[in-house]
Design a protein around this motif. Structure first.
Motif, short mmCIF file in Angstrom:
data_model
loop_
_atom_site.label_atom_id
_atom_site.label_comp_id
_atom_site.label_asym_id
_atom_site.label_seq_id
_atom_site.Cartn_x
_atom_site.Cartn_y
_atom_site.Cartn_z
N SER A 1 0.83 -1.21 0.00
CA SER A 1 0.00 0.00 0.00
C SER A 1 0.87 1.26 0.00
O SER A 1 0.47 2.29 -0.53
CB SER A 1 -0.96 0.01 1.20
OG SER A 1 -0.27 0.15 2.42
N LEU A 2 2.05 1.14 0.55
CA LEU A 2 2.96 2.29 0.61
C LEU A 2 3.63 2.59 -0.73
O LEU A 2 3.90 3.75 -1.04
CB LEU A 2 4.03 2.03 1.68
CG LEU A 2 4.94 3.17 2.06
CD1 LEU A 2 4.15 4.30 2.70
CD2 LEU A 2 6.01 2.67 3.02
N VAL A 3 3.89 1.57 -1.55
CA VAL A 3 4.64 1.80 -2.78
C VAL A 3 3.77 1.94 -4.04
O VAL A 3 4.26 2.38 -5.07
CB VAL A 3 5.69 0.69 -3.01
CG1 VAL A 3 6.68 0.64 -1.89
CG2 VAL A 3 5.05 -0.65 -3.23
N ILE A 4 2.50 1.60 -3.96
CA ILE A 4 1.63 1.64 -5.15
C ILE A 4 1.57 3.04 -5.75
O ILE A 4 1.77 3.22 -6.97
CB ILE A 4 0.21 1.14 -4.80
CG1 ILE A 4 0.23 -0.36 -4.55
CG2 ILE A 4 -0.80 1.50 -5.88
CD1 ILE A 4 0.50 -1.20 -5.76
N LEU A 5 1.27 4.04 -4.95
CA LEU A 5 1.10 5.40 -5.50
C LEU A 5 2.41 5.99 -6.04
O LEU A 5 2.40 6.58 -7.13
CB LEU A 5 0.45 6.31 -4.47
CG LEU A 5 -0.99 5.97 -4.13
CD1 LEU A 5 -1.54 6.91 -3.07
CD2 LEU A 5 -1.87 5.99 -5.37
N PRO A 6 3.55 5.85 -5.33
CA PRO A 6 4.78 6.35 -5.95
C PRO A 6 5.11 5.67 -7.28
O PRO A 6 5.58 6.32 -8.22
CB PRO A 6 5.85 6.06 -4.90
CG PRO A 6 5.12 6.04 -3.61
CD PRO A 6 3.78 5.46 -3.93
N LEU A 7 4.83 4.37 -7.39
CA LEU A 7 5.05 3.69 -8.66
C LEU A 7 4.13 4.23 -9.75
O LEU A 7 4.55 4.43 -10.89
CB LEU A 7 4.84 2.18 -8.50
CG LEU A 7 5.91 1.43 -7.71
CD1 LEU A 7 5.51 -0.02 -7.51
CD2 LEU A 7 7.25 1.53 -8.40
N ALA A 8 2.87 4.48 -9.39
CA ALA A 8 1.92 5.01 -10.36
C ALA A 8 2.33 6.41 -10.82
O ALA A 8 2.25 6.74 -12.00
CB ALA A 8 0.51 5.02 -9.77
N VAL A 9 2.78 7.24 -9.88
CA VAL A 9 3.22 8.59 -10.25
C VAL A 9 4.47 8.52 -11.12
O VAL A 9 4.58 9.26 -12.11
CB VAL A 9 3.46 9.45 -8.98
CG1 VAL A 9 4.17 10.75 -9.33
CG2 VAL A 9 2.15 9.73 -8.27
#
Length: 119
Positions: A74-82
């Protein structure tokens, strides 16, 4: 932790609407979207700290490794998407952020299932 997850899920939904507008307009994420994503990420860091504290008192039957895996995911999903969005400056790139914003609340559901339902 459930209250934090509920607040973050609502923030994900609000941010998803803002990202959807950007996708429809065929624009990259704007400052508002990036700011909202940063706030969500800070909340996810807080969730990680709370989750790490909870693991010490994990009830029998709870898969600690799986729980920690979902916390980290849950912590790495958004940075990867950005990052993907910055690499591909198109409608599809911006849409990856939208996908990430849907995946994060789903991971909250899985965390709940692992912690509560496997006891």
């Amino acid at each position: 932790m459930i209250e934090l997850q509920q607040a973050l899920a609502i923030l994900c939904a609000v941010t998803a609407v803002a990202v959807l507008v950007q996708v429809i307009r065929n624009r990259p994420p704007n400052v508002l979207v990036l700011g909202l994503l940063a706030v969500i990420e800070v909340g996810l860091l807080v969730q990680l700290v709370i989750g790490l504290r909870l693991v010490g008192d994990a009830p029998p039957g709870v898969s600690v490794g799986t729980f920690l895996g979902y916390l980290l995911a849950s912590l790495v999903i958004l940075p990867l998407a950005v990052g993907w969005s910055w690499a591909e400056r198109s409608r599809g790139g911006t849409a990856t952020i939208l996908v990430g914003l849907v995946v994060v609340p789903y991971l909250f559901v899985r965390l709940y299932q692992i912690w509560v339902l496997q006891q």
